[in-house]
Design an enzyme around this catalytic site. Structure first.
Site, PDB file in Angstrom:
ATOM      1  N   LYS A 171       3.243  -2.924 -18.526  1.00  0.00           N
ATOM      2  CA  LYS A 171       2.224  -3.617 -17.736  1.00  0.00           C
ATOM      3  C   LYS A 171       1.524  -4.627 -18.635  1.00  0.00           C
ATOM      4  O   LYS A 171       1.403  -4.414 -19.849  1.00  0.00           O
ATOM      5  CB  LYS A 171       1.201  -2.587 -17.224  1.00  0.00           C
ATOM      6  CG  LYS A 171       0.409  -3.036 -16.041  1.00  0.00           C
ATOM      7  CD  LYS A 171       1.112  -2.771 -14.729  1.00  0.00           C
ATOM      8  CE  LYS A 171       0.287  -3.266 -13.561  1.00  0.00           C
ATOM      9  NZ  LYS A 171       0.859  -2.936 -12.260  1.00  0.00           N
ATOM     10  N   GLY A 220      -7.998   0.164   4.643  1.00  0.00           N
ATOM     11  CA  GLY A 220      -7.569  -1.054   3.958  1.00  0.00           C
ATOM     12  C   GLY A 220      -6.473  -1.742   4.741  1.00  0.00           C
ATOM     13  O   GLY A 220      -5.390  -1.190   4.947  1.00  0.00           O
ATOM     14  N   GLY A 254      -5.074  -4.797   4.002  1.00  0.00           N
ATOM     15  CA  GLY A 254      -4.614  -5.922   3.191  1.00  0.00           C
ATOM     16  C   GLY A 254      -3.119  -6.132   3.386  1.00  0.00           C
ATOM     17  O   GLY A 254      -2.559  -5.837   4.438  1.00  0.00           O
ATOM     18  N   VAL A 264      -0.449  -4.571   2.332  1.00  0.00           N
ATOM     19  CA  VAL A 264       0.364  -3.415   2.717  1.00  0.00           C
ATOM     20  C   VAL A 264      -0.190  -2.723   3.955  1.00  0.00           C
ATOM     21  O   VAL A 264       0.545  -2.398   4.887  1.00  0.00           O
ATOM     22  CB  VAL A 264       0.472  -2.389   1.550  1.00  0.00           C
ATOM     23  CG1 VAL A 264       1.418  -1.266   1.933  1.00  0.00           C
ATOM     24  CG2 VAL A 264       0.944  -3.058   0.283  1.00  0.00           C
TER      25      VAL A 264
HETATM   26  P1  NAI Z   1      -4.840  -6.102  -0.832  1.00  0.00           P
HETATM   27  O1  NAI Z   1      -5.838  -6.555  -1.849  1.00  0.00           O
HETATM   28  O2  NAI Z   1      -4.023  -7.092  -0.107  1.00  0.00           O
HETATM   29  O3  NAI Z   1      -5.553  -5.183   0.276  1.00  0.00           O
HETATM   30  C1  NAI Z   1      -6.545  -4.259  -0.002  1.00  0.00           C
HETATM   31  C2  NAI Z   1      -7.444  -4.223   1.236  1.00  0.00           C
HETATM   32  O4  NAI Z   1      -8.365  -3.154   1.083  1.00  0.00           O
HETATM   33  C3  NAI Z   1      -8.249  -5.504   1.439  1.00  0.00           C
HETATM   34  O5  NAI Z   1      -8.124  -5.954   2.782  1.00  0.00           O
HETATM   35  C4  NAI Z   1      -9.677  -5.068   1.103  1.00  0.00           C
HETATM   36  O6  NAI Z   1     -10.659  -5.794   1.841  1.00  0.00           O
HETATM   37  C5  NAI Z   1      -9.636  -3.607   1.505  1.00  0.00           C
HETATM   38  N1  NAI Z   1     -10.649  -2.764   0.889  1.00  0.00           N
HETATM   39  C6  NAI Z   1     -11.167  -2.818  -0.362  1.00  0.00           C
HETATM   40  N2  NAI Z   1     -12.069  -1.855  -0.545  1.00  0.00           N
HETATM   41  C7  NAI Z   1     -12.117  -1.158   0.610  1.00  0.00           C
HETATM   42  C8  NAI Z   1     -12.838  -0.015   1.039  1.00  0.00           C
HETATM   43  N3  NAI Z   1     -13.713   0.597   0.241  1.00  0.00           N
HETATM   44  N4  NAI Z   1     -12.631   0.438   2.293  1.00  0.00           N
HETATM   45  C9  NAI Z   1     -11.766  -0.163   3.119  1.00  0.00           C
HETATM   46  N5  NAI Z   1     -11.047  -1.248   2.761  1.00  0.00           N
HETATM   47  C10 NAI Z   1     -11.223  -1.740   1.514  1.00  0.00           C
HETATM   48  O7  NAI Z   1      -3.914  -5.044  -1.608  1.00  0.00           O
HETATM   49  P2  NAI Z   1      -2.470  -4.535  -1.198  1.00  0.00           P
HETATM   50  O8  NAI Z   1      -1.450  -5.357  -1.903  1.00  0.00           O
HETATM   51  O9  NAI Z   1      -2.394  -4.348   0.260  1.00  0.00           O
HETATM   52  O10 NAI Z   1      -2.465  -3.119  -1.919  1.00  0.00           O
HETATM   53  C11 NAI Z   1      -3.177  -2.022  -1.357  1.00  0.00           C
HETATM   54  C12 NAI Z   1      -3.035  -0.819  -2.278  1.00  0.00           C
HETATM   55  O11 NAI Z   1      -1.654  -0.499  -2.414  1.00  0.00           O
HETATM   56  C13 NAI Z   1      -3.554  -1.036  -3.697  1.00  0.00           C
HETATM   57  O12 NAI Z   1      -4.069   0.179  -4.189  1.00  0.00           O
HETATM   58  C14 NAI Z   1      -2.312  -1.412  -4.485  1.00  0.00           C
HETATM   59  O13 NAI Z   1      -2.440  -1.106  -5.856  1.00  0.00           O
HETATM   60  C15 NAI Z   1      -1.276  -0.536  -3.798  1.00  0.00           C
HETATM   61  N6  NAI Z   1       0.088  -1.016  -3.917  1.00  0.00           N
HETATM   62  C16 NAI Z   1       0.433  -2.239  -3.428  1.00  0.00           C
HETATM   63  C17 NAI Z   1       1.738  -2.682  -3.515  1.00  0.00           C
HETATM   64  C18 NAI Z   1       2.174  -3.995  -2.919  1.00  0.00           C
HETATM   65  O14 NAI Z   1       3.387  -4.197  -2.731  1.00  0.00           O
HETATM   66  N7  NAI Z   1       1.250  -4.907  -2.596  1.00  0.00           N
HETATM   67  C19 NAI Z   1       2.783  -1.881  -4.199  1.00  0.00           C
HETATM   68  C20 NAI Z   1       2.330  -0.557  -4.600  1.00  0.00           C
HETATM   69  C21 NAI Z   1       1.018  -0.175  -4.485  1.00  0.00           C
END
Ligand code: NAI
Length: 354
Positions: free
Chosen positions: A80, A180, A182, A184
């Site tokens: 990383k 969340g 986002g 995913v």
């Molecule tokens: P993202 O940043 O696109 O989405 C995260 C979402 O969570 C955002 O919409 C944000 O507003 C929301 N959020 C933040 N704090 C919050 C809370 N306290 N309560 C409710 N919602 C909240 O991130 P992404 O890419 O969707 O990743 C989500 C999770 O999955 C992360 O933990 C990431 O490390 C993990 N992950 C993502 C992968 C990927 O392919 N993007 C791969 C493996 C793991």
């Protein structure tokens, strides 16, 4: 550009620090293990308060990638990178290129990709100076946004886990709390809606919540109450540490299966979930669909069936972990770690024999 080798501890192969006065780059690359193959793991940009915090994050995340890549059946090790900078203020093409030159000095023992604070455009700057950057949007082997593949792996794993809980893989009529929405979480919600699940959703971004209610006929829940919502399944898809002892005590769901990394506040939370009769699908196993897709770019595989097969296998592995957890009366996170360590140990044996 000055690169110094630091001590990351016995468990780590390498820890490198790079400083570049011209661009202001200050970055660490941690390589936990190259036992299974070159280390692979994203690059995170974050305004860490100090070097110690950045170093600790790089080491923790690199170790996590060893486990995730091994669990996904990929011939990749764990590594990383972290850049100490504020992505909204400090990021420049020159800085990303300097980081690329840092990656290039490792001559392919570490592949970098997107992570928090790093976009596809940033990785393209990195890739302009090194072949060891993946997650690109163009080119024959470009793998693009990993999120839909992460969501697919979580969805298929959820079906396998639900089978262990309720005796059916069908999610029709089940209620799922998605925390969340986002990259995913949104894709997962979409798949669940298509499968006939009833959705409760929460996000700190109210616009996303409103859009999900409209698009998926979901019910909005306050972010403070989503974990304790009266649902069948809880899907943490926001930040890490979603499952603390306090949250676990309040859970109503029978299954926890979501995309977020490092869901358990610590390992003992797995046993707490088990004691409450709640099935936990280990995070780094179910969310490995994205790295599988990225791996296709590293290995220069343009057969999409390879990715699909590996994602099917990760869902089957989730089922295997849960079966073994039940047989041995041991928390699934512990079983997942044991199976991964076995795979790593086998590869050492095979290498010694060869
Ligand atoms: P993202 O940043 O696109 O989405 C995260 C979402 O969570 C955002 O919409 C944000 O507003 C929301 N959020 C933040 N704090 C919050 C809370 N306290 N309560 C409710 N919602 C909240 O991130 P992404 O890419 O969707 O990743 C989500 C999770 O999955 C992360 O933990 C990431 O490390 C993990 N992950 C993502 C992968 C990927 O392919 N993007 C791969 C493996 C793991």
């Amino acid at each position: 550009m000055r690169i110094t080798e630091e001590k990351g501890g016995d468990a780590f192969e390498r820890l490198l620090y790079c400083e570049d006065d011209t661009t202001g780059l200050r970055a660490y690359i941690a390589i936990h293990s190259t036992l299974l193959g070159p280390a692979a793991g994203g690059c995170r940009m974050f305004p860490y308060p100090d070097h110690a915090a950045a170093r600790a994050d790089a080491l923790r995340l690199a170790r996590g990638m060893t486990f995730k890549n091994a669990a996904a059946g990929l011939d990749l090790g764990g590594g990383k990178a972290v850049i100490i900078a504020d992505p909204s203020r400090d990021k420049t093409p020159a800085l990303m290129q300097a980081f690329g030159r840092f990656v290039d000095t490792l001559k392919g023992s570490y592949y970098t990709a997107e992570d928090v604070g790093i976009s596809v455009e940033d990785i393209e700057q990195v890739a302009s100076v090194t072949p060891y950057a993946v997650g690109l949007s163009t080119g024959r082997f470009a793998s693009g946004d990993p999120s839909p593949f992460t969501a697919l792996g979580v969805f298929l794993s959820m079906q396998e886990a639900w089978f262990r809980v309720a005796g059916t893989r069908s999610l029709k009529g089940t209620s799922v709390a998605v925390q969340g929405l986002g990259h995913v979480g949104w894709q997962l919600a979409s798949r669940l809606h298509q499968a006939g699940a009833r959705l409760l959703v929460a996000d700190i971004d109210k616009g996303r919540v409103a859009a999900a209610c409209e698009e998926f006929d979901a019910t909005a829940v306050d972010t403070a109450h989503i974990a304790a919502a009266p649902v069948d399944i809880y899907a943490p898809c926001a930040m890490g540490g979603a499952l603390s002892p306090e949250v676990i005590a309040d859970l109503k769901a029978r299954l926890v299966c979501g995309a977020a990394n490092n869901q358990l506040a610590d390992d003992s939370c797995g046993a707490m979930l088990m004691a409450r009769g709640i099935t936990y699908a280990p995070d780094y196993v179910v969310n490995s669909g994205g790295i599988i897709n990225v791996a296709s770019e590293i290995f220069r595989i343009d057969d999409r069936r390879w990715v699909a097969r590996k994602i099917d296998a990760l869902a089957a592995f989730t089922g295997q972990i849960l079966d073994q957890a039940r047989e041995q009366q041991t928390a699934p996170n512990i079983i997942a770690d044991q199976l991964v360590l076995e795979r790593l140990a086998n590869s050492v044996r095979q290498r010694d024999i060869a």
